[in-house]
Design a protein around this motif. Structure first.
Motif, short mmCIF file in Angstrom:
data_model
loop_
_atom_site.label_atom_id
_atom_site.label_comp_id
_atom_site.label_asym_id
_atom_site.label_seq_id
_atom_site.Cartn_x
_atom_site.Cartn_y
_atom_site.Cartn_z
N ASN A 136 37.77 19.90 7.64
CA ASN A 136 37.50 20.39 6.29
C ASN A 136 37.19 19.18 5.41
OD1 ASN A 136 37.69 21.35 3.60
ND2 ASN A 136 39.04 23.01 4.25
N ALA A 145 36.23 25.60 15.32
CA ALA A 145 35.33 26.73 15.10
C ALA A 145 35.04 27.31 16.48
CB ALA A 145 34.05 26.26 14.44
N LEU A 159 37.65 30.67 12.75
CA LEU A 159 38.05 29.35 12.26
C LEU A 159 39.57 29.25 12.33
CD1 LEU A 159 37.03 26.71 11.05
CD2 LEU A 159 37.16 27.75 8.78
N LEU A 174 32.79 22.61 6.55
CA LEU A 174 33.38 22.12 7.80
C LEU A 174 32.34 21.30 8.56
CD1 LEU A 174 36.30 23.15 8.20
CD2 LEU A 174 34.92 24.90 7.06
N ALA A 192 33.53 27.78 5.19
CA ALA A 192 34.60 28.75 5.36
C ALA A 192 34.33 29.97 4.49
CB ALA A 192 35.94 28.12 4.97
N LEU A 209 33.99 31.12 9.86
CA LEU A 209 33.02 30.10 9.54
C LEU A 209 31.62 30.70 9.55
CD1 LEU A 209 32.80 26.43 10.49
CD2 LEU A 209 30.90 27.89 11.19
#
Length: 240
Positions: A136, A145, A159, A174, A192, A209
Motif C-alpha cells: 500500500n 493481490a 486483496l 497498491l 483498493a 483490488l
C-alpha cells in the motif's frame, strides 16, 4: 409514314439504345471506382490502426524508462470479456522467456507462462492462479493481490494484508512490493475498492483490488526483458 420517317425512327431507337449502353458502361465504371475507393479506404484504416498501435507501444515504453522492454500485440484471448489469459505475437525468437513481466500503459498486466518460438501465453493478475506481493503506497502495509474466480469476471482481485487489522481507504494505490520474486518493485497493480455484499449491513464489506491495467480492452503490451529471470525457479503451469 414515309421511308425517311422510318429511317428517323430506327435512328432514334439506335441512338437511345446506344445511350443506354453508354450509361450502363458508365455505371459499371463508377461502381468499380467506388469499390476501389472502399478498398483504398480500408487499407488506409488498417495502416492508421497499425500506426496507432505502434505509437501506443512507444508511449508505453516511455512511461517505463528504467526497464528494457519489447512491445507486443495481443493476437488471441479467452472467451471471457476480461483478459485472464491471452496470446501475444512475440516469443523465444524475440528474446522472451517464461515469467517475464507484462505491462500496459497503466500498470501491471501479468506474466508470461508459456513462451514458444513465435508467440507467448500471458496470465494476468486476475487469473485465479495469480498471487502478487503488493504494498500500500499510503501506509507501506504489505499484502497479496490474489486472483479469485468469483471476482475476475468483474476485473477484480481479492486483496489480503499480512496484518488483518490494517486500515485500508477506498482508492489506496497498491504497487508490486520488494518481496515479489518475479515482478520488479514499484509497478502499479491497482487500487483498493470496498464492495458490499449487503448494502444494509456495514459488516458485509470486502476489500478488493481494481486492476490498473485495462484488462478488458488490451490490444498492445510491453514485456520487461532486462531482469535476470534465470535466477528464479517458478511453477509455470498453464491456467486450467
Amino acid at each position: 409514314l414515309g421511308i425517311g420517317d422510318w429511317g428517323l425512327g430506327i435512328g432514334s431507337k439506335f441512338n437511345l439504345a446506344s445511350n443506354f449502353l453508354e450509361i450502363e458502361n458508365e455505371n459499371i465504371r463508377l461502381k468499380e471506382e467506388i469499390a476501389q475507393y472502399k478498398l483504398e479506404k480500408q487499407r488506409y484504416k488498417s495502416i492508421e490502426s497499425e500506426n496507432k498501435k505502434l505509437n501506443d507501444l512507444l508511449n508505453m515504453s516511455q512511461r517505463y524508462p528504467n526497464f528494457k522492454t519489447i512491445g507486443a500485440h495481443v493476437i488471441a484471448k479467452d472467451f471471457n470479456n476480461w483478459f485472464s489469459v491471452f496470446l501475444i505475437d512475440k516469443g523465444n525468437n524475440d528474446g522472451l522467456k517464461n515469467n517475464m513481466t507484462v505491462l500496459d500503459a497503466n500498470g501491471l498486466v501479468g506474466k508470461i507462462i508459456d513462451c514458444q518460438n513465435n508467440f507467448s501465453k500471458v496470465s494476468t493478475v486476475i487469473s485465479n492462479k495469480s498471487s502478487i506481493s503488493v504494498k500500500n503506497m499510503r501506509t507501506n502495509d504489505l499484502g497479496f493481490a490474489k486472483g479469485d474466480l468469483n471476482l475476475k469476471n468483474d476485473g477484480l482481485c481479492d486483496l489480503e494484508f499480512l496484518d488483518s487489522t490494517v486500515e485500508v481507504v477506498d482508492g489506496d494505490e497498491l504497487v508490486t512490493s520488494q518481496l515479489s520474486e518475479i515482478f520488479p518493485p514499484g509497478i502499479l497493480v491497482g487500487k483498493a475498492r470496498k464492495i458490499f455484499f449487503d448494502k444494509n449491513n456495514k459488516n458485509s464489506v470486502k476489500i478488493v483490488l481494481e486492476t490498473a491495467a485495462d484488462l478488458k480492452h488490451l490490444d498492445s503490451v510491453l514485456v520487461i526483458t532486462n531482469i535476470n529471470y534465470n535466477n528464479f525457479d517458478f511453477d509455470t503451469n498453464l491456467e486450467e
